[in-house]
Write a protein that holds these residues in place. Structure first.
Motif, PDB file in Angstrom:
ATOM      1  N   UNK A  78      35.367  23.755  44.826  1.00 39.76           N
ATOM      2  CA  UNK A  78      34.442  24.855  45.136  1.00 39.76           C
ATOM      3  C   UNK A  78      34.125  25.645  43.871  1.00 39.76           C
ATOM      4  N   UNK A  79      33.220  25.919  43.445  1.00 36.65           N
ATOM      5  CA  UNK A  79      32.812  26.596  42.148  1.00 36.65           C
ATOM      6  C   UNK A  79      33.109  28.166  42.368  1.00 36.65           C
ATOM      7  N   UNK A  80      33.548  28.981  41.440  1.00 37.20           N
ATOM      8  CA  UNK A  80      34.005  30.248  41.480  1.00 37.20           C
ATOM      9  C   UNK A  80      32.883  31.157  40.926  1.00 37.20           C
ATOM     10  N   UNK A  81      31.985  30.604  40.406  1.00 36.66           N
ATOM     11  CA  UNK A  81      30.825  31.488  39.680  1.00 36.66           C
ATOM     12  C   UNK A  81      29.659  31.415  40.736  1.00 36.66           C
ATOM     13  N   UNK A  82      29.140  32.959  40.759  1.00 35.08           N
ATOM     14  CA  UNK A  82      27.832  33.065  41.686  1.00 35.08           C
ATOM     15  C   UNK A  82      26.836  33.844  41.197  1.00 35.08           C
ATOM     16  N   UNK A  83      25.580  33.303  41.438  1.00 34.73           N
ATOM     17  CA  UNK A  83      24.401  33.994  40.618  1.00 34.73           C
ATOM     18  C   UNK A  83      23.737  34.417  41.906  1.00 34.73           C
ATOM     19  N   UNK A  84      23.064  35.691  42.145  1.00 33.72           N
ATOM     20  CA  UNK A  84      22.334  36.010  43.114  1.00 33.72           C
ATOM     21  C   UNK A  84      20.696  35.547  42.864  1.00 33.72           C
ATOM     22  N   UNK A  85      20.124  34.939  43.635  1.00 40.08           N
ATOM     23  CA  UNK A  85      18.670  34.736  43.824  1.00 40.08           C
ATOM     24  C   UNK A  85      17.877  35.974  43.292  1.00 40.08           C
ATOM     25  N   UNK A  86      16.874  35.845  42.426  1.00 36.86           N
ATOM     26  CA  UNK A  86      16.051  36.624  41.975  1.00 36.86           C
ATOM     27  C   UNK A  86      16.918  37.848  41.106  1.00 36.86           C
ATOM     28  N   UNK A  87      18.260  37.847  40.985  1.00 39.55           N
ATOM     29  CA  UNK A  87      19.278  38.684  40.205  1.00 39.55           C
ATOM     30  C   UNK A  87      19.071  40.028  40.925  1.00 39.55           C
ATOM     31  N   UNK A  88      19.013  39.632  42.348  1.00 39.20           N
ATOM     32  CA  UNK A  88      18.912  41.171  43.290  1.00 39.20           C
ATOM     33  C   UNK A  88      20.391  41.144  43.899  1.00 39.20           C
ATOM     34  N   UNK A  89      21.034  42.476  43.356  1.00 36.99           N
ATOM     35  CA  UNK A  89      22.358  42.757  43.831  1.00 36.99           C
ATOM     36  C   UNK A  89      22.235  44.178  44.127  1.00 36.99           C
ATOM     37  N   UNK A  90      23.281  44.838  44.934  1.00 37.47           N
ATOM     38  CA  UNK A  90      23.619  46.088  45.078  1.00 37.47           C
ATOM     39  C   UNK A  90      25.185  46.170  45.326  1.00 37.47           C
ATOM     40  N   UNK A  91      25.707  47.388  45.445  1.00 41.01           N
ATOM     41  CA  UNK A  91      27.290  47.671  45.419  1.00 41.01           C
ATOM     42  C   UNK A  91      27.798  46.934  46.666  1.00 41.01           C
ATOM     43  N   UNK A  92      27.273  46.842  47.809  1.00 39.63           N
ATOM     44  CA  UNK A  92      27.762  46.133  48.809  1.00 39.63           C
ATOM     45  C   UNK A  92      27.854  44.536  48.466  1.00 39.63           C
ATOM     46  N   UNK A  93      26.703  44.028  47.947  1.00 40.58           N
ATOM     47  CA  UNK A  93      26.738  42.705  47.717  1.00 40.58           C
ATOM     48  C   UNK A  93      27.776  42.213  46.600  1.00 40.58           C
ATOM     49  N   UNK A  94      27.974  43.106  45.481  1.00 39.97           N
ATOM     50  CA  UNK A  94      28.803  42.808  44.590  1.00 39.97           C
ATOM     51  C   UNK A  94      30.301  42.850  45.016  1.00 39.97           C
ATOM     52  N   UNK A  95      30.555  43.788  45.831  1.00 43.11           N
ATOM     53  CA  UNK A  95      31.955  43.932  46.546  1.00 43.11           C
ATOM     54  C   UNK A  95      32.030  42.574  47.180  1.00 43.11           C
ATOM     55  N   UNK A  96      30.988  42.097  47.945  1.00 44.75           N
ATOM     56  CA  UNK A  96      31.384  40.966  49.015  1.00 44.75           C
ATOM     57  C   UNK A  96      31.728  39.744  48.205  1.00 44.75           C
ATOM     58  N   UNK A  97      30.914  39.677  47.035  1.00 46.53           N
ATOM     59  CA  UNK A  97      30.969  38.665  46.168  1.00 46.53           C
ATOM     60  C   UNK A  97      32.470  38.522  45.657  1.00 46.53           C
ATOM     61  N   UNK A  98      32.908  39.727  45.045  1.00 47.86           N
ATOM     62  CA  UNK A  98      34.426  39.845  44.730  1.00 47.86           C
ATOM     63  C   UNK A  98      35.411  39.254  45.925  1.00 47.86           C
ATOM     64  N   UNK A  99      35.100  39.793  46.973  1.00 46.91           N
ATOM     65  CA  UNK A  99      36.072  39.591  48.322  1.00 46.91           C
ATOM     66  C   UNK A  99      36.162  38.276  48.650  1.00 46.91           C
ATOM     67  N   UNK A 100      35.011  37.281  48.280  1.00 46.77           N
ATOM     68  CA  UNK A 100      34.952  35.893  48.397  1.00 46.77           C
ATOM     69  C   UNK A 100      35.621  35.154  47.333  1.00 46.77           C
ATOM     70  N   UNK A 101      36.012  35.789  46.534  1.00 44.75           N
ATOM     71  CA  UNK A 101      36.863  35.222  45.352  1.00 44.75           C
ATOM     72  C   UNK A 101      35.892  34.520  44.366  1.00 44.75           C
ATOM     73  N   UNK A 102      34.660  35.093  44.359  1.00 51.43           N
ATOM     74  CA  UNK A 102      33.772  34.698  43.152  1.00 51.43           C
ATOM     75  C   UNK A 102      33.686  35.870  42.052  1.00 51.43           C
ATOM     76  N   UNK A 103      32.955  35.199  41.019  1.00 54.00           N
ATOM     77  CA  UNK A 103      32.386  36.266  39.588  1.00 54.00           C
ATOM     78  C   UNK A 103      30.871  36.174  39.846  1.00 54.00           C
ATOM     79  N   UNK A 104      30.432  37.307  40.009  1.00 55.87           N
ATOM     80  CA  UNK A 104      29.026  37.414  40.110  1.00 55.87           C
ATOM     81  C   UNK A 104      28.561  37.198  38.547  1.00 55.87           C
ATOM     82  N   UNK A 105      27.739  36.306  38.142  1.00 56.50           N
ATOM     83  CA  UNK A 105      27.321  35.956  36.637  1.00 56.50           C
ATOM     84  C   UNK A 105      25.844  36.573  36.592  1.00 56.50           C
TER      85      UNK A 105
END
Ligand SMILES: [Zn+2]
Length: 295
Positions: free
Chosen positions: A191-218
């Motif tokens: 399972x890869x640990x790198x995540x990139x959001x479609x359209x680069x669309x992020x906000x604080x809630x989403x970033x926190x969730x990415x971290x909770x799931x054990x991923x880095x947002x790139x």
């Protein structure tokens, strides 16, 4: 007297032949100014992707849920920079400014129209890259997914259906990430640990969730703007005029079925060797930022 006349006629005849040859050579070179050029005239190639004669099934597979990047993408580098400052351990936008290394990243594949061509170019120049894969497309194109990893590139998670997560919320993020992890685990064995959001669309809630799931947002620090379906020359200029040590460069090896990314493919033939001539090394994102790409 007769001989002299014959010689004169012969001289005129030869002169006319030489003149005709010279004129035709010049005319030919003016007719073929692009002969030997690597980049074809993109103006003659339909820019819709439909020229490949896609079947209905292929069209369905090449739709992005949130729509074509050119319709859905709103570049927000300032917001993403502020988010990165708030979540430096989760969100990454670039590598070290002291490195003579950069990372090419390709989103929205695997796409049978473009990914194999891009892999061929990367192999030719011995450059490594990172591919952020759409889960549904990886499931449909297992062979290309395997090839990416076999050839030494890194893969990351780019959701299963490519929705705009800033409109969908964190629950959707969780199952999109998990479903993609599961399909990639089944194909690649991890399972890869790198995540990139479609359209680069992020906000604080989403970033926190990415971290909770054990991923880095790139994210990225250089946008090639290839999602605007630019010419190879424009894409190359966008990259080379914004490049810096440790850059993460955003490009696309796939898209909505209407998108034509031949400009991206062609631009790599110039971007990679020009930077390599300057001693720049093309590495994967996990190499650039020194993290494990697997969970
Ligand atoms: Zn995307």
């Amino acid at each position: 007297m007769k001989n002299k006349l014959l010689f004169k006629r012969y001289f005129y005849f030869i002169s006319i032949i030489i003149l005709i040859m010279l004129v035709s050579c010049k005319y030919q070179s003016e007719q073929n100014p692009l002969e030997g050029e690597q980049i074809p005239d993109m103006g003659n190639i339909p820019r819709t992707g439909q020229w490949i004669n896609l079947t209905d099934e292929q069209i369905e597979m090449m739709k992005l849920e949130g729509g074509a990047e050119i319709e859905g993408r709103k570049p927000n580098p300032i917001s993403n920079n502020l988010l990165q400052q708030k979540y430096p351990n989760i969100l990454v936008l670039r590598g070290s400014l002291n490195d003579k290394r950069v990372a090419l990243t390709f989103d929205d594949g695997p796409d049978p129209r473009y990914t194999p061509q891009i892999l061929d170019i990367l192999k030719k120049y011995d450059a490594k890259a990172t591919f952020f894969l759409v889960g549904a497309r990886a499931a449909a194109h297992r062979g290309i997914t395997e090839r990416i990893v076999e050839e030494g590139h890194a893969v990351g998670n780019h959701t299963y259906w490519h929705p705009n997560l800033s409109k969908e919320g964190v629950e959707r993020l969780e199952w999109e990430v998990t479903d993609t992890e599961n399909v990639l685990n089944e194909i690649l064995g991890y399972k890869p640990s790198l995540f990139r959001p479609p359209y680069g669309a992020l906000n604080e809630e989403l970033v926190e969730k990415v971290g909770e799931l054990g991923n880095s947002a790139i994210g990225w620090s250089v946008d090639s703007l290839d999602w605007m379906q630019l010419s190879p020359e424009q894409i190359k200029n966008n990259v080379l005029s914004n490049i810096h040590p440790g850059a993460i460069i955003l490009m696309h090896d796939g898209g909505h079925w209407t998108m034509d990314l031949l400009g991206t493919v062609q631009s790599l033939h110039e971007i990679i060797p020009e930077l390599q001539e300057d001693g720049v090394e093309f590495v994967t994102v996990p190499e650039l930022i020194d993290i494990n790409d697997r969970k």
